[in-house]
Design a protein around this motif. Structure first.
Motif: not given
Length: 299
Positions: A242-243, A282-287, A292-293
């Motif tokens: 994520i980072r 949020r779009e960048q973190l897709e995948g 899940a939350h």
């Protein structure tokens, strides 16, 4: 400003194979209970203490497996209950922790009894005990195959911490109980045959101690992994992923929390500084690994 999941967001973080695993566990409970009743009845009928002891020890496993089956049912029934902030995905880990405690007590009991029998040997009905041990091993093999077939990952037998984060620990605890039974049956067969044909009566309690050590290691592994999940231990590999994605978007993370909320499902709270757009983040973190939350906060 903060961006959180909409009110209609569901917190259903049960494993994809939840119902299938529950069904397989119920079959194993039935097989174990039937074997337990048969051993206790045969023990009373023949007067064999070996059969009675094995039957009552199997009762502890039947209870633990029954707990796993109840956990599956409870988790499904209450998966949308608002009292559970992040759903019931960790009910299986709670049941797994309880089962690990039972396994640990079982291992201690075997070690103590085996030590006492080394000091003060007792007469063993080798023929009857061997027959029951073989039958018990057959039931355990069938049960293990049922549980292994219910897991989509061939690494179910891997006891490592990293692998455990992607596993259904309720199924894993049931599998360990079946393995513990199979191990004690296999070691018993070896010891009983050695006692019957080679006169090595001490092999029976010695094998009991070996089995207790192995079972205690399984119990500790399961307890360690489930406790980490129940205590919302930080998931470092997922956090690193994520980072990397957030920093690639040019934002700076000021606070980050990632933890598991169900088999293979994680929740994450990401707080960033600057003028970053939460929608873009949020779009960048897709995948990102099984998030899940997701909650994003922008300072």
């Amino acid at each position: 400003m903060s961006d959180t999941a909409p009110a209609r967001h569901r917190h259903d973080f049960l494993a994809a194979a939840h119902d299938d695993n529950a069904r397989r566990t119920r079959w194993v409970v039935a097989l174990t209970a039937a074997m337990m009743v048969g051993e206790i009845a045969a023990g009373y009928w023949t007067g064999s203490m070996a059969l009675l002891a094995d039957g009552f020890h199997m009762a502890t496993h039947a209870g633990a497996l029954g707990l796993a089956a109840l956990a599956y049912r409870y988790a499904r029934k209450h998966r949308n209950d608002p009292r559970f902030s992040f759903g019931t995905g960790k009910i299986g880990d709670l049941a797994g922790f309880a089962s690990a405690l039972i396994l640990g007590v079982f291992a201690i009991g075997i070690a103590v009894e085996s030590t006492l029998r080394l000091i003060d040997p007792v007469r063993v009905d080798f023929a009857s005990a061997t027959l029951v041990a073989v039958l018990g091993l057959a039931v355990n093999i069938v049960s293990a195959l049922l549980l292994m077939g219910g897991h989509h990952d061939h690494h179910l037998h891997d006891h490592g911490h990293d692998h455990a984060h992607g596993h259904d620990n309720n199924l894993r605890s049931a599998y360990f109980h079946v393995l513990a039974d199979a191990l004690t049956s296999l070691l018993a067969i070896v010891a009983l045959l050695a006692g019957r044909y080679l006169g090595l009566g001490w092999m029976d309690p010695a094998m009991g101690i070996v089995g207790a050590i192995v079972i205690a290691r399984w119990a500790w592994s399961l307890m360690r992994d489930t406790a980490a999940i129940l205590l919302d231990t930080h998931d470092a590999p997922a956090a690193a992923a994520i980072r990397a994605r957030v920093e690639a978007a040019g934002a700076e993370i000021t606070d980050l929390h990632v933890w598991r909320v169900g088999p293979g499902a994680r929740a994450a709270i990401v707080e960033v500084a600057g003028s970053a757009c939460s929608a873009a983040l949020r779009e960048q973190l897709e995948g990102a690994p099984a998030i899940a939350h997701l909650t994003i906060g922008v300072r």
